[in-house]
Enzyme design. Sequence first.
Site, PDB file in Angstrom:
ATOM      1  CB  CYS A  82     -20.075  -1.262 -53.097  1.00 33.65           C
ATOM      2  SG  CYS A  82     -21.146  -0.372 -51.964  1.00 33.65           S
ATOM      3  CB  CYS A  83     -22.053   2.101 -55.837  1.00 33.59           C
ATOM      4  SG  CYS A  83     -22.726   2.749 -54.296  1.00 33.59           S
TER       5      CYS A  83
ATOM      6  N   GLY B 226      11.043 -10.045 -18.624  1.00 30.91           N
ATOM      7  CA  GLY B 226      11.180 -11.355 -17.988  1.00 30.91           C
ATOM      8  C   GLY B 226      12.047 -12.260 -18.844  1.00 30.91           C
TER       9      GLY B 226
ATOM     10  CD  GLN C 192      12.315 -23.615 -22.773  1.00 31.58           C
ATOM     11  OE1 GLN C 192      11.992 -23.671 -21.598  1.00 31.58           O
ATOM     12  NE2 GLN C 192      13.382 -24.235 -23.262  1.00 31.58           N
ATOM     13  CG  PHE C 193      11.798 -19.478 -27.405  1.00 32.16           C
ATOM     14  CD1 PHE C 193      12.297 -20.631 -27.987  1.00 32.16           C
ATOM     15  CD2 PHE C 193      10.432 -19.342 -27.295  1.00 32.16           C
ATOM     16  CE1 PHE C 193      11.458 -21.621 -28.457  1.00 32.16           C
ATOM     17  CE2 PHE C 193       9.579 -20.327 -27.762  1.00 32.16           C
ATOM     18  CZ  PHE C 193      10.092 -21.473 -28.342  1.00 32.16           C
ATOM     19  N   GLY C 194      14.520 -17.186 -24.257  1.00 29.56           N
ATOM     20  CA  GLY C 194      15.474 -16.138 -23.913  1.00 29.56           C
ATOM     21  C   GLY C 194      14.769 -14.951 -23.291  1.00 29.56           C
ATOM     22  CG  LEU C 195      17.077 -11.474 -21.791  1.00 34.18           C
ATOM     23  CD1 LEU C 195      17.944 -10.234 -21.980  1.00 34.18           C
ATOM     24  CD2 LEU C 195      16.515 -11.526 -20.368  1.00 34.18           C
TER      25      LEU C 195
ATOM     26  CE  LYS D 243       7.309 -14.793 -25.508  1.00 32.50           C
ATOM     27  NZ  LYS D 243       6.567 -16.032 -25.355  1.00 32.50           N
TER      28      LYS D 243
ATOM     29  CG  ASP E  31       3.468 -25.508 -22.503  1.00 35.65           C
ATOM     30  OD1 ASP E  31       3.017 -26.070 -21.485  1.00 35.65           O
ATOM     31  OD2 ASP E  31       4.544 -24.886 -22.520  1.00 35.65           O
TER      32      ASP E  31
HETATM   33  P1  ADP Z   1       8.480 -18.186 -23.104  1.00 35.34           P
HETATM   34  O1  ADP Z   1       7.140 -18.534 -23.610  1.00 35.34           O
HETATM   35  O2  ADP Z   1       9.473 -17.904 -24.157  1.00 35.34           O
HETATM   36  O3  ADP Z   1       8.951 -19.176 -22.093  1.00 35.34           O
HETATM   37  P2  ADP Z   1       7.167 -16.248 -21.563  1.00 35.34           P
HETATM   38  O4  ADP Z   1       6.028 -16.033 -22.477  1.00 35.34           O
HETATM   39  O5  ADP Z   1       6.934 -17.076 -20.344  1.00 35.34           O
HETATM   40  O6  ADP Z   1       8.353 -16.804 -22.362  1.00 35.34           O
HETATM   41  O7  ADP Z   1       7.708 -14.816 -21.136  1.00 35.34           O
HETATM   42  C1  ADP Z   1       8.472 -14.577 -20.000  1.00 35.34           C
HETATM   43  C2  ADP Z   1       7.940 -13.350 -19.267  1.00 35.34           C
HETATM   44  O8  ADP Z   1       7.944 -12.210 -20.132  1.00 35.34           O
HETATM   45  C3  ADP Z   1       6.481 -13.520 -18.847  1.00 35.34           C
HETATM   46  O9  ADP Z   1       6.380 -14.092 -17.586  1.00 35.34           O
HETATM   47  C4  ADP Z   1       5.966 -12.093 -18.856  1.00 35.34           C
HETATM   48  O10 ADP Z   1       6.256 -11.466 -17.634  1.00 35.34           O
HETATM   49  C5  ADP Z   1       6.771 -11.439 -19.948  1.00 35.34           C
HETATM   50  N1  ADP Z   1       6.012 -11.392 -21.203  1.00 35.34           N
HETATM   51  C6  ADP Z   1       5.968 -12.333 -22.166  1.00 35.34           C
HETATM   52  N2  ADP Z   1       5.166 -11.977 -23.180  1.00 35.34           N
HETATM   53  C7  ADP Z   1       4.662 -10.767 -22.853  1.00 35.34           C
HETATM   54  C8  ADP Z   1       3.727  -9.868 -23.498  1.00 35.34           C
HETATM   55  N3  ADP Z   1       3.182 -10.160 -24.671  1.00 35.34           N
HETATM   56  N4  ADP Z   1       3.437  -8.711 -22.869  1.00 35.34           N
HETATM   57  C9  ADP Z   1       4.001  -8.416 -21.673  1.00 35.34           C
HETATM   58  N5  ADP Z   1       4.853  -9.225 -21.017  1.00 35.34           N
HETATM   59  C10 ADP Z   1       5.197 -10.382 -21.586  1.00 35.34           C
END
Ligand code: ADP
Length: 618
Positions: free
Chosen positions: A131-132, A371, A374-377, A391, A482
């Site tokens: 600040c100063c 993992g 919903q949106f993919g890998l 994601k 959700d």
């Molecule tokens: P979506 O919301 O797109 O359906 P998820 O959030 O369920 O996907 O993610 C699927 C998997 O990926 C989860 O069960 C988890 O094991 C892993 N995952 C998702 N986000 C993270 C994160 N921020 N850190 C570590 N693992 C994650």
Amino acid sequence: MYPRVILKGTLIKKSQQKKRTSPCNYKERFFVLDTQDLKYSERRPGKKPTLKGCIELSRIKCVEIVCSDVPIPCNYKYPFQVFHDNHYLYMFAPDNDCRQRWVRALKEETKYNNLVAKYHLNFWMDGRWRCCNQTEKLAPGCQEYVPLGYASKKPLPQTPDEKMDAYDGGQRMAIALQDYTPQDHSDLPLWKDQVYVLIDSSNSDWWTIQDDSGNTGFVPSMYVTEKFGTNFERFEWYNKNITRGRAEDLLMTEGKEGAFMVRDSRQAGVYTVSVFTKAPGSNGEKNPRVKHYQIRQNETEESTFYLAEKYLFSTIPELIHYHQHNAAGLITRLRHPVSQDRGCCQDLTQPSQANQWEVDPQELSLGQVLGTGQFGLVLEGRWRERKVAVKMIKEEGMSEEEFKEEARNMMRLSHCKLVQLYGVCTQRSPTCLVFEFMESGCLSEHLRARRGRLSQDIMLGMCLDVSEGMAYLESSNFIHRDLAARNCLVSHNNEVKVSDFGMTRFVLDDQYTSSLGSKFPIKWSAPEVIKYSKFSSKSDAWSFGVLMWEVYSEGRLPYEHRSNAEVVESLNAGLRLLKPRLTPETVHPLMEWCWKEKADDRPSFAVLLHQLASISDL
Ligand code: ADP
């Protein structure tokens, strides 16, 4: 006499660096302010809290917010300072209200101390006061210190002029959300659902109200809510004297999807919502245009307002709040309030920098699969020296344009109990979203994997973590939509954080978004969501009840052997999930409270957090 606790809660503390060589770090601590000391301890689920520090209040010489021009490197973004002995303690609150509460309470308790005349309003950093520019850490301050610049714990009586301002031209009313028993002679008792005159709501903790018999007194603001009449001048979306043409000009100039305002119709006592859209219309028109919707009132019930017939509200602000989150029959959601005096209101809706959410693909490297969602890998990755979860958005899986609009708002949501969204990488295909990495995966799996080994402290800690994250979302007017154990993640130190907030709005799969779809989370959904898709923080509270059920049943699926249709039928018959064996008697009533049929009867997350924290202190 034992000291009386005044305030407690989690804050982030910066190391005090009492020696030049001591490290600079930011740690989450549980602070307790009582009538003698300010104490802080480390709390870990399943472990006893360890006291890390204690400052006698009599040693404090200054308490003030810090006005900072530097980015804050921790999750809580609202700094304040406590100057004691010859040390500066910097603390960070999750939101401004929380900061004000702490600063006010600390100022109140230290007002008779030997205080400084001047203080530093910015940080001590890199060997100088920002600040100063003085380079001596103990150099006198540069700004006059006002010991009680804020109201005392309960505000002082107002002058007549202030009172007139508070009335805002008409009488304001408040409804009691629950009973309140006065704690001293200056308080007023509250009876649930009774209406009071609201005299003053300028103090965020204590409101002044008046009852039927003309008695005036204080009540905790958490126990009451304002009942709105037709006095909307305080709302940024309301434009009093504006013509239809001028409204159209302003909204067209703004040019943002969902820019909107509420204005007086030509017909006296009637209001119109005007909203800008670029979406194609039903008869194929594509030009950017402004649509006008009259707010209608139900003929039979005087205080029922609606824009789309299916969604009824008892006040206009509630109706607008709902349509800010749900298009529900309108051409688009009401996204950006526009005011003729202020233009587009900045707060949550505006980016401070264009594309600040864009992640440079060069800075992002990808690793193994974590993992599928919903949106993919979902992949492990590295971005700017940190481990992240990435994601990958499968083609046609997400409404990307809508998401990009919202990504900035979502990135601003920052709390230690939320999984942070760092940014979006749109420059390579597929588009990917970059999140904070959570070592221990999703909460539902975590619970299942530890069946039989979860202590009561751990389970309560999980519920408390989620309620904290949700209370922050609620205070940011953000609906999760959700909430479930599968959408919470667990960190390396077993902290639970809320994830995937608001994301269902961008899913393009009907099976997931329609309440009739096979993937719709019926078993976590409030009745009004199943019937009318009416989402709110109170529908999140219902889901939170189910999440608590999942925690105490160690990751079992709710209504395991029943179909969605059977679940809906039993809910309609007033039946609810049964109490899991491990649920303590103190927690079960909270679950049931979350499952009240009427959304208004359910607790807010602020109340849930407070209740769970009290249980954990028992
Ligand atoms: P979506 O919301 O797109 O359906 P998820 O959030 O369920 O996907 O993610 C699927 C998997 O990926 C989860 O069960 C988890 O094991 C892993 N995952 C998702 N986000 C993270 C994160 N921020 N850190 C570590 N693992 C994650």
